[in-house]
Design a protein around this motif. Sequence first.
Motif, PDB file in Angstrom:
ATOM      1  N   LEU A 195       4.324  -6.963   8.414  1.00  7.69           N
ATOM      2  CA  LEU A 195       5.458  -7.049   7.505  1.00  7.69           C
ATOM      3  C   LEU A 195       5.263  -6.028   6.384  1.00  7.69           C
ATOM      4  O   LEU A 195       4.171  -5.927   5.823  1.00  7.69           O
ATOM      5  CB  LEU A 195       5.553  -8.478   6.968  1.00  7.69           C
ATOM      6  N   TYR A 196       6.315  -5.263   6.117  1.00 10.83           N
ATOM      7  CA  TYR A 196       6.273  -4.268   5.038  1.00 10.83           C
ATOM      8  C   TYR A 196       7.238  -4.719   3.955  1.00 10.83           C
ATOM      9  O   TYR A 196       8.364  -5.111   4.243  1.00 10.83           O
ATOM     10  CB  TYR A 196       6.672  -2.878   5.567  1.00 10.83           C
ATOM     11  N   PHE A 197       6.783  -4.654   2.728  1.00  7.28           N
ATOM     12  CA  PHE A 197       7.554  -5.207   1.621  1.00  7.28           C
ATOM     13  C   PHE A 197       7.967  -4.103   0.656  1.00  7.28           C
ATOM     14  O   PHE A 197       7.153  -3.245   0.309  1.00  7.28           O
ATOM     15  CB  PHE A 197       6.672  -6.224   0.887  1.00  7.28           C
ATOM     16  N   GLY A 198       9.219  -4.127   0.237  1.00  6.16           N
ATOM     17  CA  GLY A 198       9.646  -3.150  -0.765  1.00  6.16           C
ATOM     18  C   GLY A 198      11.115  -2.798  -0.627  1.00  6.16           C
ATOM     19  O   GLY A 198      11.942  -3.648  -0.289  1.00  6.16           O
ATOM     20  N   ASN A 199      11.418  -1.523  -0.855  1.00 10.83           N
ATOM     21  CA  ASN A 199      12.786  -1.042  -0.783  1.00 10.83           C
ATOM     22  C   ASN A 199      13.046  -0.478   0.618  1.00 10.83           C
ATOM     23  O   ASN A 199      12.457   0.525   0.996  1.00 10.83           O
ATOM     24  CB  ASN A 199      12.955   0.048  -1.856  1.00 10.83           C
ATOM     25  N   PRO A 200      13.932  -1.128   1.413  1.00  9.76           N
ATOM     26  CA  PRO A 200      14.093  -0.733   2.812  1.00  9.76           C
ATOM     27  C   PRO A 200      14.506   0.728   2.969  1.00  9.76           C
ATOM     28  O   PRO A 200      14.032   1.417   3.881  1.00  9.76           O
ATOM     29  CB  PRO A 200      15.200  -1.662   3.326  1.00  9.76           C
ATOM     30  N   GLY A 201      15.372   1.231   2.077  1.00 10.76           N
ATOM     31  CA  GLY A 201      15.815   2.619   2.163  1.00 10.76           C
ATOM     32  C   GLY A 201      14.639   3.597   2.084  1.00 10.76           C
ATOM     33  O   GLY A 201      14.594   4.602   2.789  1.00 10.76           O
ATOM     34  N   GLU A 202      13.680   3.252   1.238  1.00 11.60           N
ATOM     35  CA  GLU A 202      12.522   4.142   1.068  1.00 11.60           C
ATOM     36  C   GLU A 202      11.515   3.987   2.205  1.00 11.60           C
ATOM     37  O   GLU A 202      10.860   4.933   2.610  1.00 11.60           O
ATOM     38  CB  GLU A 202      11.799   3.824  -0.255  1.00 11.60           C
ATOM     39  N   LEU A 203      11.392   2.764   2.706  1.00  9.46           N
ATOM     40  CA  LEU A 203      10.351   2.500   3.707  1.00  9.46           C
ATOM     41  C   LEU A 203      10.729   2.977   5.105  1.00  9.46           C
ATOM     42  O   LEU A 203       9.875   3.358   5.897  1.00  9.46           O
ATOM     43  CB  LEU A 203      10.069   0.993   3.779  1.00  9.46           C
ATOM     44  N   ILE A 204      12.040   3.011   5.367  1.00 10.97           N
ATOM     45  CA  ILE A 204      12.498   3.102   6.751  1.00 10.97           C
ATOM     46  C   ILE A 204      12.025   4.359   7.484  1.00 10.97           C
ATOM     47  O   ILE A 204      11.704   4.313   8.660  1.00 10.97           O
ATOM     48  CB  ILE A 204      14.039   2.963   6.801  1.00 10.97           C
ATOM     49  N   SER A 205      11.910   5.471   6.750  1.00 13.63           N
ATOM     50  CA  SER A 205      11.553   6.737   7.411  1.00 13.63           C
ATOM     51  C   SER A 205      10.147   6.697   8.006  1.00 13.63           C
ATOM     52  O   SER A 205       9.813   7.474   8.890  1.00 13.63           O
ATOM     53  CB  SER A 205      11.652   7.885   6.407  1.00 13.63           C
TER      54      SER A 205
ATOM     55  N   ILE B  33       9.047 -15.996  -4.364  1.00 15.75           N
ATOM     56  CA  ILE B  33       9.358 -15.467  -3.024  1.00 15.75           C
ATOM     57  C   ILE B  33       8.741 -14.074  -2.873  1.00 15.75           C
ATOM     58  O   ILE B  33       8.088 -13.768  -1.871  1.00 15.75           O
ATOM     59  CB  ILE B  33      10.883 -15.434  -2.791  1.00 15.75           C
ATOM     60  N   ASN B  34       8.934 -13.218  -3.879  1.00 14.11           N
ATOM     61  CA  ASN B  34       8.330 -11.878  -3.830  1.00 14.11           C
ATOM     62  C   ASN B  34       6.814 -11.953  -3.731  1.00 14.11           C
ATOM     63  O   ASN B  34       6.184 -11.171  -3.020  1.00 14.11           O
ATOM     64  CB  ASN B  34       8.721 -11.072  -5.066  1.00 14.11           C
ATOM     65  N   ASP B  35       6.235 -12.915  -4.457  1.00 11.71           N
ATOM     66  CA  ASP B  35       4.776 -13.090  -4.392  1.00 11.71           C
ATOM     67  C   ASP B  35       4.334 -13.374  -2.957  1.00 11.71           C
ATOM     68  O   ASP B  35       3.376 -12.778  -2.460  1.00 11.71           O
ATOM     69  CB  ASP B  35       4.380 -14.248  -5.321  1.00 11.71           C
ATOM     70  N   ARG B  36       5.038 -14.268  -2.264  1.00  2.26           N
ATOM     71  CA  ARG B  36       4.655 -14.605  -0.888  1.00  2.26           C
ATOM     72  C   ARG B  36       4.837 -13.403   0.029  1.00  2.26           C
ATOM     73  O   ARG B  36       4.011 -13.139   0.906  1.00  2.26           O
ATOM     74  CB  ARG B  36       5.501 -15.765  -0.345  1.00  2.26           C
ATOM     75  N   LEU B  37       5.936 -12.663  -0.147  1.00  2.00           N
ATOM     76  CA  LEU B  37       6.189 -11.501   0.717  1.00  2.00           C
ATOM     77  C   LEU B  37       5.122 -10.430   0.489  1.00  2.00           C
ATOM     78  O   LEU B  37       4.623  -9.820   1.427  1.00  2.00           O
ATOM     79  CB  LEU B  37       7.587 -10.936   0.449  1.00  2.00           C
ATOM     80  N   ARG B  38       4.781 -10.239  -0.780  1.00  2.33           N
ATOM     81  CA  ARG B  38       3.747  -9.241  -1.122  1.00  2.33           C
ATOM     82  C   ARG B  38       2.421  -9.599  -0.456  1.00  2.33           C
ATOM     83  O   ARG B  38       1.717  -8.764   0.078  1.00  2.33           O
ATOM     84  CB  ARG B  38       3.592  -9.212  -2.640  1.00  2.33           C
ATOM     85  N   ARG B  39       2.072 -10.876  -0.509  1.00  2.00           N
ATOM     86  CA  ARG B  39       0.797 -11.303   0.086  1.00  2.00           C
ATOM     87  C   ARG B  39       0.826 -11.254   1.609  1.00  2.00           C
ATOM     88  O   ARG B  39      -0.206 -11.119   2.255  1.00  2.00           O
ATOM     89  CB  ARG B  39       0.448 -12.725  -0.351  1.00  2.00           C
ATOM     90  N   ALA B  40       2.032 -11.407   2.179  1.00  2.00           N
ATOM     91  CA  ALA B  40       2.157 -11.363   3.632  1.00  2.00           C
ATOM     92  C   ALA B  40       2.159  -9.918   4.133  1.00  2.00           C
ATOM     93  O   ALA B  40       1.924  -9.659   5.301  1.00  2.00           O
ATOM     94  CB  ALA B  40       3.456 -12.044   4.060  1.00  2.00           C
ATOM     95  N   ALA B  41       2.434  -8.969   3.210  1.00  2.00           N
ATOM     96  CA  ALA B  41       2.676  -7.584   3.620  1.00  2.00           C
ATOM     97  C   ALA B  41       1.389  -6.830   3.919  1.00  2.00           C
ATOM     98  O   ALA B  41       0.341  -7.097   3.334  1.00  2.00           O
ATOM     99  CB  ALA B  41       3.453  -6.860   2.528  1.00  2.00           C
TER     100      ALA B  41
END
Length: 319
Positions: free
Chosen positions: A229-239, A308-316
């Motif tokens: 799982l990658y966490f952040g801004n999808p527009g920036e990550l997608i490439s 929620i962001n905390d959990r996503l960050r830790r899962a990433a």
Amino acid sequence: MAEIGTDIQKAASLLRRGKLVAIPTETVYGLAGNAFNEEAVLSIFETKNRPQFDPLIVHSSGIQWVKQHVNEIPVLAGILMDEFWPGPMTLVLPKKEIVPDLVTSGLDSVAVRVPSHPMTQELLLMLDFPLAAPSANPFGYVSPTTAQHVNDQLGDKIDYILDGGSTTVGLESTIIGFEEGKPIVYRLGGLSIDVIEESIGPVEIALNQSSDPKAPGMLKSHYAPGKPLYFGNPGELISDFDGKRIGFLGFMTRLEFLPNDRQLILSPHGDLHEAAVNLFAFMREFEKFPVDIILAEQLPEIGLGRAINDRLRRAAVNS
Ligand code: AMP
Ligand code: MG
């Protein structure tokens, strides 16, 4: 597989015999055992594959029990108990000797909570001991929010899952400790910081990112689903993911450039409470989707969005 049912008497009798039972709470499902029975507590650690340095939360039916088992209740802790119990808040307080060291991983404090789920309330009232209950998932994995989630992963290791439906908060409890009477939040969770601060004023937040035994719920890599799982801004990550099949976990809106059937939206109306309720179930769902990686969007850093962001960050894998 375990038996799934709604028989509270049966759950109580298994627990009295030192067995483990998965129980519904408003936060996530717990893997419960008699907190005063060393064998039961040991088998909680074994069943979850949880390191014994990671202390357990003790669940009881009310403030009265807590008062009898801790040495001191700071003034602000008293206010929080009165206001938010039963509910998704855990307090770390100095323990009396009768609380077993195994439960607290040798710390001289104990984490206590009074859960509000009606079935578990009823169960606790039937028992003359409190329940040690971490989340009912293998250590490091996403927490379960339905009885079926528990069965999927621990079904062959436990006898009974008490089915109380989908959890209504969906995130683990907020953990608060006290240093010289001052409140310190160790883990963000189902009770948001703004609500706490409205009650007792400003609190310090000390989220541990390391492997400090004081707060292993805070281990950096935790809550992880089975796909990266990658966490952040999808527009920036997608490439970065050319050629990979991408799944998208978004807050309110879908991404136009991805197929619809690879996207899950936490709350189309932008309701953070709804997003919290869906979070863990959706993280699990991506395992069945034909995707290689999960892109998870950052939510607004307000209210439950922070937890929620905390959990996503830790899962990433990228943060
Ligand atoms: P859970 O994994 O949801 O059961 O939450 C248990 C978490 O509570 C642990 O991983 C610790 O972060 C925290 N905790 C439990 N007992 C204590 C304690 N005595 N002092 C500090 N944190 C604690
Ligand atoms: Mg857990």
